[in-house]
Each structure stands twice: as C-alpha cells, then as structure tokens.
Write a protein that holds these residues in place. Structure first.
Motif, PDB file in Angstrom:
ATOM      1  N   LEU A 100      48.589  55.919 -26.957  1.00  0.00           N
ATOM      2  CA  LEU A 100      47.229  55.382 -26.999  1.00  0.00           C
ATOM      3  C   LEU A 100      46.521  55.638 -25.669  1.00  0.00           C
ATOM      4  CD1 LEU A 100      44.898  53.867 -28.320  1.00  0.00           C
ATOM      5  CD2 LEU A 100      46.020  51.718 -27.657  1.00  0.00           C
ATOM      6  N   GLU A 101      47.226  55.456 -24.574  1.00  0.00           N
ATOM      7  CA  GLU A 101      46.629  55.703 -23.259  1.00  0.00           C
ATOM      8  C   GLU A 101      46.141  57.147 -23.161  1.00  0.00           C
ATOM      9  OE1 GLU A 101      47.823  55.219 -18.553  1.00  0.00           O
ATOM     10  OE2 GLU A 101      49.416  55.660 -19.992  1.00  0.00           O
ATOM     11  N   GLN A 102      46.977  58.107 -23.534  1.00  0.00           N
ATOM     12  CA  GLN A 102      46.589  59.514 -23.476  1.00  0.00           C
ATOM     13  C   GLN A 102      45.422  59.804 -24.419  1.00  0.00           C
ATOM     14  OE1 GLN A 102      47.565  61.794 -21.225  1.00  0.00           O
ATOM     15  NE2 GLN A 102      48.537  59.978 -20.371  1.00  0.00           N
ATOM     16  N   TRP A 103      45.439  59.193 -25.595  1.00  0.00           N
ATOM     17  CA  TRP A 103      44.366  59.350 -26.581  1.00  0.00           C
ATOM     18  C   TRP A 103      43.031  58.901 -25.973  1.00  0.00           C
ATOM     19  CZ3 TRP A 103      44.512  61.248 -31.561  1.00  0.00           C
ATOM     20  CH2 TRP A 103      43.407  60.980 -32.379  1.00  0.00           C
ATOM     21  N   LEU A 104      43.036  57.733 -25.351  1.00  0.00           N
ATOM     22  CA  LEU A 104      41.803  57.194 -24.777  1.00  0.00           C
ATOM     23  C   LEU A 104      41.336  58.020 -23.571  1.00  0.00           C
ATOM     24  CD1 LEU A 104      42.561  53.371 -24.994  1.00  0.00           C
ATOM     25  CD2 LEU A 104      41.084  54.732 -26.501  1.00  0.00           C
ATOM     26  N   LEU A 105      42.280  58.501 -22.771  1.00  0.00           N
ATOM     27  CA  LEU A 105      41.920  59.307 -21.598  1.00  0.00           C
ATOM     28  C   LEU A 105      41.305  60.649 -21.999  1.00  0.00           C
ATOM     29  CD1 LEU A 105      44.976  58.579 -19.277  1.00  0.00           C
ATOM     30  CD2 LEU A 105      42.604  57.839 -18.925  1.00  0.00           C
ATOM     31  N   GLN A 106      41.610  61.135 -23.199  1.00  0.00           N
ATOM     32  CA  GLN A 106      41.054  62.400 -23.672  1.00  0.00           C
ATOM     33  C   GLN A 106      39.740  62.224 -24.426  1.00  0.00           C
ATOM     34  OE1 GLN A 106      44.150  64.391 -25.879  1.00  0.00           O
ATOM     35  NE2 GLN A 106      45.521  64.383 -24.138  1.00  0.00           N
ATOM     36  N   GLU A 107      39.311  60.985 -24.645  1.00  0.00           N
ATOM     37  CA  GLU A 107      38.070  60.712 -25.371  1.00  0.00           C
ATOM     38  C   GLU A 107      36.874  61.018 -24.473  1.00  0.00           C
ATOM     39  OE1 GLU A 107      35.407  60.090 -27.885  1.00  0.00           O
ATOM     40  OE2 GLU A 107      37.381  59.476 -28.638  1.00  0.00           O
ATOM     41  N   PRO A 108      36.044  62.021 -24.835  1.00  0.00           N
ATOM     42  CA  PRO A 108      34.900  62.377 -23.986  1.00  0.00           C
ATOM     43  C   PRO A 108      33.963  61.197 -23.704  1.00  0.00           C
ATOM     44  CG  PRO A 108      35.223  64.040 -25.685  1.00  0.00           C
ATOM     45  CD  PRO A 108      36.159  62.896 -25.994  1.00  0.00           C
ATOM     46  N   GLY A 109      33.759  60.327 -24.663  1.00  0.00           N
ATOM     47  CA  GLY A 109      32.852  59.197 -24.482  1.00  0.00           C
ATOM     48  C   GLY A 109      33.383  58.114 -23.563  1.00  0.00           C
ATOM     49  N   LEU A 110      34.656  58.218 -23.168  1.00  0.00           N
ATOM     50  CA  LEU A 110      35.249  57.219 -22.267  1.00  0.00           C
ATOM     51  C   LEU A 110      35.546  57.789 -20.890  1.00  0.00           C
ATOM     52  CD1 LEU A 110      37.702  55.440 -24.745  1.00  0.00           C
ATOM     53  CD2 LEU A 110      35.480  54.634 -23.912  1.00  0.00           C
ATOM     54  N   ARG A 111      34.963  58.922 -20.566  1.00  0.00           N
ATOM     55  CA  ARG A 111      35.232  59.545 -19.259  1.00  0.00           C
ATOM     56  C   ARG A 111      34.819  58.654 -18.099  1.00  0.00           C
ATOM     57  NH1 ARG A 111      35.104  65.615 -20.812  1.00  0.00           N
ATOM     58  NH2 ARG A 111      36.907  65.375 -22.078  1.00  0.00           N
ATOM     59  N   GLN A 112      33.799  57.826 -18.294  1.00  0.00           N
ATOM     60  CA  GLN A 112      33.337  56.945 -17.219  1.00  0.00           C
ATOM     61  C   GLN A 112      34.140  55.644 -17.167  1.00  0.00           C
ATOM     62  OE1 GLN A 112      31.110  58.054 -14.995  1.00  0.00           O
ATOM     63  NE2 GLN A 112      31.143  59.947 -16.168  1.00  0.00           N
ATOM     64  N   ALA A 113      34.930  55.376 -18.200  1.00  0.00           N
ATOM     65  CA  ALA A 113      35.744  54.154 -18.233  1.00  0.00           C
ATOM     66  C   ALA A 113      36.973  54.347 -17.348  1.00  0.00           C
ATOM     67  CB  ALA A 113      36.176  53.843 -19.657  1.00  0.00           C
ATOM     68  N   ARG A 114      37.438  53.256 -16.771  1.00  0.00           N
ATOM     69  CA  ARG A 114      38.676  53.285 -15.997  1.00  0.00           C
ATOM     70  C   ARG A 114      39.771  52.698 -16.871  1.00  0.00           C
ATOM     71  NH1 ARG A 114      38.879  49.385 -11.980  1.00  0.00           N
ATOM     72  NH2 ARG A 114      41.080  48.963 -12.061  1.00  0.00           N
ATOM     73  N   ILE A 115      40.757  53.511 -17.230  1.00  0.00           N
ATOM     74  CA  ILE A 115      41.854  53.072 -18.087  1.00  0.00           C
ATOM     75  C   ILE A 115      43.141  53.196 -17.287  1.00  0.00           C
ATOM     76  CG2 ILE A 115      43.130  53.516 -20.218  1.00  0.00           C
ATOM     77  CD1 ILE A 115      40.443  54.679 -21.314  1.00  0.00           C
ATOM     78  N   THR A 116      43.844  52.076 -17.119  1.00  0.00           N
ATOM     79  CA  THR A 116      45.055  52.076 -16.299  1.00  0.00           C
ATOM     80  C   THR A 116      46.153  51.280 -16.985  1.00  0.00           C
ATOM     81  OG1 THR A 116      44.345  50.099 -15.097  1.00  0.00           O
ATOM     82  CG2 THR A 116      43.754  52.221 -14.132  1.00  0.00           C
ATOM     83  N   ARG A 117      47.377  51.558 -16.558  1.00  0.00           N
ATOM     84  CA  ARG A 117      48.534  50.751 -16.937  1.00  0.00           C
ATOM     85  C   ARG A 117      49.063  50.155 -15.656  1.00  0.00           C
ATOM     86  NH1 ARG A 117      53.274  53.303 -20.182  1.00  0.00           N
ATOM     87  NH2 ARG A 117      52.512  55.193 -19.229  1.00  0.00           N
ATOM     88  N   PRO A 118      48.779  48.868 -15.416  1.00  0.00           N
ATOM     89  CA  PRO A 118      49.221  48.262 -14.159  1.00  0.00           C
ATOM     90  C   PRO A 118      50.743  48.178 -14.094  1.00  0.00           C
ATOM     91  CG  PRO A 118      48.372  46.589 -15.644  1.00  0.00           C
ATOM     92  CD  PRO A 118      48.124  47.925 -16.299  1.00  0.00           C
ATOM     93  N   ALA A 119      51.255  48.333 -12.904  1.00  0.00           N
ATOM     94  CA  ALA A 119      52.701  48.205 -12.706  1.00  0.00           C
ATOM     95  C   ALA A 119      53.080  46.732 -12.772  1.00  0.00           C
ATOM     96  CB  ALA A 119      53.101  48.793 -11.360  1.00  0.00           C
ATOM     97  N   PRO A 120      53.986  46.374 -13.675  1.00  0.00           N
ATOM     98  CA  PRO A 120      54.401  44.978 -13.755  1.00  0.00           C
ATOM     99  C   PRO A 120      55.357  44.631 -12.616  1.00  0.00           C
ATOM    100  CG  PRO A 120      55.635  46.269 -15.320  1.00  0.00           C
ATOM    101  CD  PRO A 120      54.649  47.207 -14.670  1.00  0.00           C
ATOM    102  N   ALA A 121      55.414  43.364 -12.316  1.00  0.00           N
ATOM    103  CA  ALA A 121      56.361  42.904 -11.301  1.00  0.00           C
ATOM    104  C   ALA A 121      57.757  42.872 -11.919  1.00  0.00           C
ATOM    105  CB  ALA A 121      55.966  41.512 -10.823  1.00  0.00           C
ATOM    106  N   PRO A 122      58.729  43.529 -11.270  1.00  0.00           N
ATOM    107  CA  PRO A 122      60.082  43.499 -11.816  1.00  0.00           C
ATOM    108  C   PRO A 122      60.684  42.094 -11.741  1.00  0.00           C
ATOM    109  CG  PRO A 122      59.972  44.894  -9.850  1.00  0.00           C
ATOM    110  CD  PRO A 122      58.620  44.323 -10.087  1.00  0.00           C
TER     111      PRO A 122
END
Length: 136
Positions: free
Chosen positions: A19-41
């Motif tokens: 899903l992350e890769q799908w959203l990052l490739q969406e032209p209409g979301l190029r201005q959006a910041r999409i991240t997966r935060p690192a969880p605390a171990p």
C-alpha cells in the motif's frame, strides 16, 4: 491534514509495504508526505517493523485522491485485507469486498467538517445486507 493508515491481513507487513508503494506512485499524492515511522523496539528486541503509515495531505483534493487510490488498491487484493484510516474527524475500517463504494466512505471521512453531525455515519454505505438505520 494528517491521517494514519493500518492494514490487517494475512500478509501483514508485506501488504502495508504494498500500500505504501502504491500511494507513493500515485501522481495526485506527490505533494503528500507518506511515511512509515520507526516503532520503538520492545525490551529484548533488536528492532520492530512499523505497522502504520502516516500521511500528511494538503488541500486541493488530496483526500479524494487518497480515497480513490486506497479503494483501487483494496479492490486489487486477492486475500482478505482490512484497512483502518484515522483522521482528525474520526476513523473507519474498510474491508476488501465488503463495501459497495470504499472511495466514497473514505472521502466522506477525510472531507468531513469538524463538529458537524448530519445524522449519518460513514458506515451507512456498508454492503452487508443490513439496513443502515437498523430497521427491518
């Protein structure tokens, strides 16, 4: 607007990454910041896998683009997948194949105005055969 997205499926982290890769490739979301935060171990762990995506959407229809993109991604899944989206106005869960129009539900959540209660809920468009108001 900041939203969080979690994916519940048998594929777990692989579906979240998809899903992350799908959203990052969406032209209409190029201005959006999409991240997966690192969880605390946790104690005794070397590291943990992020189980959530965070998206910062700007104005100009980014919510509708996000809704359509998540909807198409869900429809492309061959396994049972559930996506939970949490935004400033609430949250909803959409399960692949269980809702008539997931894009409309997600758009409704992402584009709702604060402190307005029109008497309808995002779950009112579910396609589970039960009337939305509970009447028979």
């Amino acid at each position: 607007m900041d939203i969080s997205i979690t994916v519940d499926s048998e594929q777990g982290e692989a579906d979240l990454r998809s899903l992350e890769q799908w959203l990052l490739q969406e032209p209409g979301l190029r201005q959006a910041r999409i991240t997966r935060p690192a969880p605390a171990p946790r104690p005794g762990e070397m590291g943990a896998v992020s189980e959530i995506l965070l998206a910062s959407l700007g104005a100009g229809g980014a919510g509708a683009v996000m809704a359509n993109s998540v909807s198409v991604w869900l429809q492309s899944r061959v396994t049972q997948v559930k996506v939970r989206i949490e935004g400033p106005q609430g949250s909803l869960e959409v399960e692949a194949g269980n809702v008539r129009d997931p894009a409309a539900l997600i758009t409704q959540l992402l584009e709702q105005r604060p402190a307005t209660d029109s008497g309808s809920s995002p779950d009112s468009d579910r396609d589970d055969g039960a009337p939305a108001d509970g009447a028979s």
